[in-house]
Design an enzyme around this catalytic site. Structure first.
Site, PDB file in Angstrom:
ATOM      1  N   LYS A  76       0.862  -1.193   0.000  1.00 26.52           N
ATOM      2  CA  LYS A  76       0.000   0.000   0.000  1.00 26.52           C
ATOM      3  C   LYS A  76       0.894   1.238   0.000  1.00 26.52           C
ATOM      4  CE  LYS A  76      -3.990   2.025   2.490  1.00 26.52           C
ATOM      5  NZ  LYS A  76      -4.963   1.849   3.583  1.00 26.52           N
ATOM      6  N   SER A 153      -9.930   2.086   2.338  1.00 30.26           N
ATOM      7  CA  SER A 153      -8.950   2.806   1.551  1.00 30.26           C
ATOM      8  C   SER A 153      -7.910   1.912   0.891  1.00 30.26           C
ATOM      9  CB  SER A 153      -8.231   3.815   2.461  1.00 30.26           C
ATOM     10  OG  SER A 153      -7.453   3.147   3.435  1.00 30.26           O
ATOM     11  N   SER A 177     -10.559  -0.030   6.622  1.00 32.59           N
ATOM     12  CA  SER A 177      -9.917   0.047   5.299  1.00 32.59           C
ATOM     13  C   SER A 177      -9.261  -1.219   4.783  1.00 32.59           C
ATOM     14  CB  SER A 177      -8.874   1.150   5.294  1.00 32.59           C
ATOM     15  OG  SER A 177      -9.506   2.367   5.038  1.00 32.59           O
TER      16      SER A 177
HETATM   17  N1  GLN Z   1     -13.696   4.645   5.673  1.00 35.94           N
HETATM   18  C1  GLN Z   1     -13.053   5.087   6.863  1.00 35.94           C
HETATM   19  C2  GLN Z   1     -12.640   6.537   6.725  1.00 35.94           C
HETATM   20  O1  GLN Z   1     -12.901   7.094   5.723  1.00 35.94           O
HETATM   21  C3  GLN Z   1     -11.904   4.200   7.216  1.00 35.94           C
HETATM   22  C4  GLN Z   1     -10.624   4.542   6.569  1.00 35.94           C
HETATM   23  C5  GLN Z   1      -9.496   3.679   7.018  1.00 35.94           C
HETATM   24  O2  GLN Z   1      -9.670   2.675   7.698  1.00 35.94           O
HETATM   25  N2  GLN Z   1      -8.300   4.118   6.689  1.00 35.94           N
HETATM   26  O3  GLN Z   1     -12.080   7.116   7.596  1.00 35.94           O
END
Ligand code: GLN
Length: 489
Positions: A76, A153, A177
């Site tokens: 990532k 994400s 995410s």
């Molecule tokens: N969807 C969540 C957010 O927008 C989680 C993001 C994540 O886990 N990095 O914050």
């Protein structure tokens, strides 16, 4: 070769049936074929991959192979990689080339993996569809012509692994995410216990919630990756001194042969609207667990439906503080202004996308002296209550299961409001607030032919048991996620 699991590939590498170079070339060819369309990678590193593979082949030949020698992976693009640009999918860091290696990516180097490239994500990991990426969204390999989201994400890693462009990879999970993108791409993904995997060198979003974790096609592959990622790190002050995850390649059954296991289902989640498919598949898997000898018990986490509200106060608050460092002076983009304040303003206005700016504003607001007590402290209290309720629940059951999300993958062009996006995290954020381990494992296909996932959740440091139960669910659902099948080849 593309359809092999990591475990199978390791056996073939060991026996000499295939070489790391062949395995790497097969994945590079796959990237060549599909990455244009799927946009899973922000930066590709084919030369590095081939040289990693050549070194792996040497070690395998002379009997000094490491645990993941020769396995091609996606990293990532939030993990700093020395000499390879690390963008966090932001214009702000578009040309940032770190001079250091994150602990996690270093551990993958030490384990002998082959780095294929840096995978796409939401900008600074803020989002749910990977649509906030400055480099455009990755696409879900399932029904690829429908242009569905691969989730966020960590959507670049899920797109790459589901399509067979990488055998596994890394994600980070601050509020879901890893688990949400895995659930809609038919993959296994784990948010380990907070403190098990080092955050050092990982671009910070919300430090008390950020959790690096593995993404793969099977539960055992996920456990293998986790065994490489886990471990105490002096450089991360929140790394646990007990951080350890040892795995010999085989997950022992936790059910059957008269073994006793109490599996909890969360009462409060019963009132949440989920698709008929999710409901049906979840019930089927529960019935499977029962028939394998699990005792199903209902547990209560009274404040769990407030987890979203608490998360969307705490995460932006921490983010607004973490991202203050991007000021045009030390890192990344700089837009010259008339004086230093003007430079800050212009740099941050140009460097951050809309969602990141929204979070900076929310975070700054909830930390301001007039709002701190009513918003931030209140959210911190809710967080504590949720964490305590999980502790109580784990005196009544050993592990908990729940859906990973309500629906199958939505089209990338769905027109959702920010709040509608935030609501998609309902099933995942509570585990981040509590710092407990949770894995998402495929539980079957919906009527529309798309995958759905469910979670197994455990008390702190029960990472192994969580994976053991996930393996039973995987076996019961007999889910087929071979990349050639997904891509209709
Ligand atoms: N969807 C969540 C957010 O927008 C989680 C993001 C994540 O886990 N990095 O914050």
């Amino acid at each position: 070769m593309i359809d092999l699991t990591i475990k199978q590939a390791l056996e073939k590498l060991k026996s000499g049936e295939i070489s790391a170079t062949e395995l790497t070339k097969a994945h590079l060819a796959r990237i060549e074929k599909y990455n244009g369309e799927l946009n899973a990678f922000i930066t590709l590193t084919p030369e590095r991959a081939l040289s990693d593979a050549a070194s792996a082949d040497k070690r395998i030949k002379n009997g000094t192979a490491n645990v993941l020698d020769g396995i091609p992976i996606a990293m990532k693009d939030l993990f700093a990689t020395r000499g390879i640009r690390t963008t966090a999918a932001s214009h702000m860091l578009e040309n940032f080339v770190p001079e250091y290696e994150s602990t996690i990516s270093q551990k993958f180097i030490d384990a002998g993996t082959v780095l294929l490239g840096k995978s796409n994500l939401d900008e600074f990991a803020m989002g749910t569809f990977s649509k906030t990426s400055y480099f455009g969204a990755p696409v879900n390999p399932w029904h690829k012509n429908d242009k569905l989201t691969a989730g966020g994400s960590s959507g670049g890693t899920t797109s790459a692994v589901a399509a067979g462009m990488a055998m596994g990879g890394t994600g980070t999970d601050t509020g879901g995410s890893i688990r949400f993108p895995c659930s809609i791409t038919g993959l296994v993904g784990m948010k380990p216990t907070y403190g098990l995997c080092s955050r050092w060198g990982c671009v910070a979003f919300a430090s008390s919630l950020d959790t690096p974790g593995p993404i793969a096609r099977t539960v055992e592959d996920t456990a293998l990756l986790l065994s490489v990622m886990a471990g105490h790190d002096d450089k991360d002050s929140t790394s646990s001194p007990n951080a350890k995850f040892e795995f010999d390649g085989e997950l022992k059954p936790i059910l059957g042969d008269g073994k006793k296991l109490r599996v909890g289902v969360i009462k409060e989640f019963n009132s949440v609207q989920i698709s008929e498919d999710m409901k049906k598949l979840f019930e089927q898997r529960i019935a499977d667990l029962k028939s394998m000898g699990a005792e199903i018990v209902e547990v209560s986490i009274p404040n769990i439906l407030d987890a979203l509200a608490a998360y969307y106060v705490i995460a932006p608050a921490e983010a607004s503080s973490n991202l203050a460092r991007y000021d045009g002076v030390r890192y990344g983009l700089r837009v010259e202004g008339s004086d230093i304040y003007d430079t800050y303003k212009k740099t941050r206005a140009a460097g951050f996308g809309e969602e990141v700016q929204r979070r900076m504003l929310i975070g700054t607001a909830v930390l301001s002296s007039e709002s701190y007590e009513v918003y931030f402290m209140q959210a911190a209290r809710v967080r504590r209550m949720i964490s305590d309720s999980f502790k109580t629940a784990f005196t009544q059951c050993d592990l908990i299961v729940c859906p990973s999300g309500a629906n199958t993958a939505l089209p990338l062009n769905s027109d959702l409001t920010p709040l509608e996006y935030y609501a998609l995290d309902l099933f995942t954020v509570a585990m981040n607030l509590a710092g407990i381990p949770a894995v998402s494992v495929p539980c079957g296909l919906a009527q529309n032919g798309l995958p759905l996932g469910m979670q197994v959740v455990g008390p702190r440091f029960a990472d192994m048991s969580v994976l053991q139960l996930a393996k039973h669910i995987e076996t019961a659902s007999a889910f087929d996620n071979r990349p050639t099948k997904i891509m209709g080849e």
